[in-house]
Scaffold this active site. Structure first.
Site, PDB file in Angstrom:
ATOM      1  N   GLY A 164      34.205  -2.915  45.092  1.00  0.00           N
ATOM      2  CA  GLY A 164      35.106  -1.763  45.112  1.00  0.00           C
ATOM      3  C   GLY A 164      35.174  -1.202  46.511  1.00  0.00           C
ATOM      4  O   GLY A 164      34.301  -1.475  47.336  1.00  0.00           O
ATOM      5  N   CYS A 189      28.964  -7.153  45.536  1.00  0.00           N
ATOM      6  CA  CYS A 189      29.310  -6.218  46.621  1.00  0.00           C
ATOM      7  C   CYS A 189      29.004  -4.768  46.206  1.00  0.00           C
ATOM      8  O   CYS A 189      27.864  -4.428  45.980  1.00  0.00           O
ATOM      9  CB  CYS A 189      30.766  -6.432  47.020  1.00  0.00           C
ATOM     10  SG  CYS A 189      31.130  -5.730  48.622  1.00  0.00           S
ATOM     11  N   TYR A 190      30.022  -3.920  46.042  1.00  0.00           N
ATOM     12  CA  TYR A 190      29.750  -2.536  45.610  1.00  0.00           C
ATOM     13  C   TYR A 190      28.962  -2.528  44.299  1.00  0.00           C
ATOM     14  O   TYR A 190      28.087  -1.678  44.096  1.00  0.00           O
ATOM     15  CB  TYR A 190      31.067  -1.770  45.432  1.00  0.00           C
ATOM     16  CG  TYR A 190      30.873  -0.352  44.918  1.00  0.00           C
ATOM     17  CD1 TYR A 190      30.684   0.709  45.801  1.00  0.00           C
ATOM     18  CD2 TYR A 190      30.881  -0.085  43.540  1.00  0.00           C
ATOM     19  CE1 TYR A 190      30.495   2.004  45.319  1.00  0.00           C
ATOM     20  CE2 TYR A 190      30.688   1.201  43.055  1.00  0.00           C
ATOM     21  CZ  TYR A 190      30.497   2.246  43.947  1.00  0.00           C
ATOM     22  OH  TYR A 190      30.306   3.517  43.472  1.00  0.00           O
ATOM     23  N   HIS A 195      31.381 -12.190  48.157  1.00  0.00           N
ATOM     24  CA  HIS A 195      32.299 -12.376  47.019  1.00  0.00           C
ATOM     25  C   HIS A 195      32.330 -13.836  46.544  1.00  0.00           C
ATOM     26  O   HIS A 195      32.995 -14.667  47.177  1.00  0.00           O
ATOM     27  CB  HIS A 195      33.711 -11.931  47.415  1.00  0.00           C
ATOM     28  CG  HIS A 195      33.804 -10.445  47.577  1.00  0.00           C
ATOM     29  ND1 HIS A 195      34.070  -9.604  46.525  1.00  0.00           N
ATOM     30  CD2 HIS A 195      33.602  -9.652  48.655  1.00  0.00           C
ATOM     31  CE1 HIS A 195      34.064  -8.351  46.942  1.00  0.00           C
ATOM     32  NE2 HIS A 195      33.775  -8.352  48.236  1.00  0.00           N
ATOM     33  N   GLU A 205      33.872 -14.901  44.017  1.00  0.00           N
ATOM     34  CA  GLU A 205      35.123 -15.183  43.289  1.00  0.00           C
ATOM     35  C   GLU A 205      36.252 -15.674  44.192  1.00  0.00           C
ATOM     36  O   GLU A 205      37.256 -16.159  43.691  1.00  0.00           O
ATOM     37  CB  GLU A 205      35.566 -13.922  42.515  1.00  0.00           C
ATOM     38  CG  GLU A 205      36.032 -12.739  43.353  1.00  0.00           C
ATOM     39  CD  GLU A 205      34.895 -11.845  43.839  1.00  0.00           C
ATOM     40  OE1 GLU A 205      33.757 -12.325  43.950  1.00  0.00           O
ATOM     41  OE2 GLU A 205      35.163 -10.661  44.144  1.00  0.00           O
ATOM     42  N   VAL A 207      59.671 -16.074  30.410  1.00  0.00           N
ATOM     43  CA  VAL A 207      58.467 -16.693  29.846  1.00  0.00           C
ATOM     44  C   VAL A 207      57.711 -15.738  28.903  1.00  0.00           C
ATOM     45  O   VAL A 207      57.357 -16.108  27.778  1.00  0.00           O
ATOM     46  CB  VAL A 207      57.509 -17.154  30.980  1.00  0.00           C
ATOM     47  CG1 VAL A 207      56.234 -17.748  30.402  1.00  0.00           C
ATOM     48  CG2 VAL A 207      58.205 -18.148  31.891  1.00  0.00           C
ATOM     49  N   ASP A 208      57.495 -14.509  29.336  1.00  0.00           N
ATOM     50  CA  ASP A 208      56.617 -13.620  28.570  1.00  0.00           C
ATOM     51  C   ASP A 208      57.193 -13.252  27.201  1.00  0.00           C
ATOM     52  O   ASP A 208      56.524 -13.386  26.179  1.00  0.00           O
ATOM     53  CB  ASP A 208      56.324 -12.339  29.365  1.00  0.00           C
ATOM     54  CG  ASP A 208      55.825 -12.653  30.763  1.00  0.00           C
ATOM     55  OD1 ASP A 208      55.389 -13.804  30.974  1.00  0.00           O
ATOM     56  OD2 ASP A 208      55.898 -11.775  31.635  1.00  0.00           O
ATOM     57  N   LYS A 247      49.353 -14.783  33.585  1.00  0.00           N
ATOM     58  CA  LYS A 247      50.604 -15.550  33.487  1.00  0.00           C
ATOM     59  C   LYS A 247      50.367 -17.035  33.194  1.00  0.00           C
ATOM     60  O   LYS A 247      51.021 -17.621  32.335  1.00  0.00           O
ATOM     61  CB  LYS A 247      51.374 -15.406  34.804  1.00  0.00           C
ATOM     62  CG  LYS A 247      52.764 -15.964  34.768  1.00  0.00           C
ATOM     63  CD  LYS A 247      53.702 -14.940  34.210  1.00  0.00           C
ATOM     64  CE  LYS A 247      55.133 -15.365  34.266  1.00  0.00           C
ATOM     65  NZ  LYS A 247      56.013 -14.243  33.931  1.00  0.00           N
TER      66      LYS A 247
END
Ligand code: XMP
Length: 509
Positions: free
Chosen positions: A51, A78-79, A165, A167, A222-223, A365
């Protein structure tokens, strides 16, 4: 499942994506989630996200300390790591300078998170504060040149922290680290996939709506399309879809929706043919925001009228996706300036007193696309490029008229045709034509012409927040230009838009 506590990091959604890539379900929740709810969710593990705040800042986000006593493994990033250290009696040192970018990570203890990872690897740092003293029971497990405690663990309580990080792709072993957390530490099972999602979603929809009727605005995108097919499989004829032909659609779009959803999927589909109403309201309007607002309001008006014709509707379904849910409740983002007012059906549920059904609200998505395939939809349907609600009206700069719509539609068909033939449709985020409100001089045969200019726009993007103009091959651009000028009467010049977002936007209006 894995619970991700959201401390406001820009990488939050990425953490969720990474976890799901391992076929483990996860959910992002705000820091004020209480421990009773956490217990009810029964997560196998908790990830505390990064964050932007400093733990010393007044009002910096904090979670309930009890999460460390639940006996559930926790990974602080991290945070999230700094919060954990602070909460458990360690010391975080305020920033003298920020560390941002690549760092060489030296791993001291190769068990736990670092199982099977090279002792020297790269990681991505983005932090101000650092860890000074670890809480009792913790050991430092890795360091970098600037950060003595780049990772730490308390194995008996199963608490882990990473200052960097894992990710982001810039941490090449990050995927493996998360995998270790999920499977070696949390003992998760790989049970999350679109087949299981569809099964659960069908059951959930049935239990939410019972015998009630559900209405859905189907745009062909699409959605809403995937939502429609999913709902159809859950409740069949209780679903009523409404397609609004607003007169500013691409060529053949309305027919395609009819063929696919009514004929193929046998969905109850009502067609609201409102072209004349929309075009009448758009007459003489040039200002982009005015066009957007008129189309938004008229859509709601037409949709509501159509909905009233279906007696006893209790529910409104929408194809809301997870990023919208996360962003709309983010406590840290703050309101951002309105660049373009988006035409959506946001005003509908309140006005119509209907309960919302949002079966895709936990999906990203690309997961929606996979779900569509799982439900038997074609590649063509699930891999469609986005198309804006206000349609071609915001791709005709200046006044929207039938004549100008016809020119743009013809050019657009040629463009999309060539993009498909060149096998670029799926590689591009969007490709489209824009009709400009200026004319230029040309020569055709021996005649002077004074006709319209058309711009081609093709962009690559991950999420539409940023975009780059696509480096389309010159031969392809040449072919598109030639065909448009030769085949579309009223255009004698084609230009290519080479602007990125920011500072430009994807659509011109
Ligand atoms: P901009 O032009 O802001 O667009 O860079 C970002 C993405 O959003 C799409 N877009 C819309 N989609 N309703 C929509 O559903 C709208 O009013 C709207 N305006 C823009 C645009 O096509 C691009 O993908």
């Amino acid at each position: 499942m894995i619970l991700i506590i959201d401390f406001g990091s820009q990488y939050n959604q990425l953490i969720a994506r990474r976890v799901r890539e391992h076929n483990v379900y996860c959910q992002i929740e705000p820091p004020d989630i209480d421990s009773a709810r956490i217990k009810a969710l029964q997560p196998e593990g908790i990830i505390l996200s990064g964050g932007p705040a400093s733990i010393y800042e007044k009002g910096s986000p904090r979670a309930d300390k009890k999460i460390f006593d639940l006996g559930i493994p926790v990974l602080g990033i991290c945070y999230g790591m700094q919060f954990m250290v602070d909460a458990l009696g360690g010391k975080v040192i305020g920033a003298e300078k920020r560390e941002y970018g690549f760092a060489e990570l030296k791993i001291k203890i190769s068990s736990g998170i670092f199982h099977g990872i090279n002792k020297e690897t790269r990681c991505w740092m983005s932090h101000g504060d650092t860890i000074g003293i670890l809480p009792k029971g913790f050991k430092a497990t890795a360091s970098t040149l600037n950060t003595k405690i780049a990772a730490a663990e308390n194995t008996s309580s199963r608490l882990y922290g990473l200052q960097f990080h894992p990710e982001v792709v810039h941490t090449p072993e990050g995927k493996k680290m998360l995998e270790n957390f999920l499977f070696k530490i949390c003992s998760c099972k790989k049970s999350w996939n679109m087949k299981s999602f569809a099964r659960d979603a069908v059951a959930e929809i049935r239990s939410q709506v019972g015998g009630g009727k559900v209405i859905l605005g189907l745009s062909g995108g699409v959605d809403s399309s995937v939502a429609a097919v999913l709902l159809q499989q859950a409740i069949g004829r209780q679903l009523h879809c409404v397609f609004v032909d607003n007169g500013v659609l691409r060529q053949g779009e309305a027919q395609k929706v009819q063929d696919v959803f009514h004929k193929h999927f046998q969905i109850n589909l009502r067609f609201a043919r409102a072209k004349n109403l929309f075009l009448r309201k758009l007459k003489g309007v040039e200002e982009p925001e005015k066009k957007r607002k008129i189309i938004g309001r008229t859509f709601i008006e037409v949709f509501e009228k159509e909905a009233r014709r279906i007696k006893g509707v209790k529910f409104l379904a929408q194809g809301t996706l997870y990023p919208d849910v996360i962003e709309s409740r983010s406590a840290f983002g703050g309101p951002s300036a309105v660049i373009k007012s988006h035409h959506n059906v946001g005003g509908l549920p309140k006005k119509m007193h209907l309960s919302l059904v949002e079966p895709l609200k936990h999906l990203f998505k690309d997961e929606v696309r996979l779900l569509g395939k799982e439900l038997g939809m074609s590649d063509e349907q699930v891999w469609r490029q986005p198309f804006p609600g206000p349609g071609l009206a915001i791709r005709i700069i200046g006044e929207v008229t039938e004549k100008r719509l016809a020119i743009l539609r013809k050019a657009d068909v040629i463009l999309m045709d060539e993009i498909r033939v060149a096998n670029l449709y799926r590689k591009l985020w969007q490709s489209f034509a824009v009709l400009l409100p200026i004319k230029s001089v040309g020569i055709m045969g021996d005649q002077r012409t004074y006709e319209n200019i058309l711009s081609i726009r093709a962009v690559t993007s991950e999420d539409a927040m940023t975009a780059d103009w696509a480096r389309l091959p010159h031969d392809l651009l040449g072919k598109i230009s030639n065909r448009i000028i030769n085949e579309v009467r009223g255009v004698n010049r084609v230009v290519y838009d080479i602007s990125s977002k920011p500072p430009s936007t994807i659509e011109w209006e």
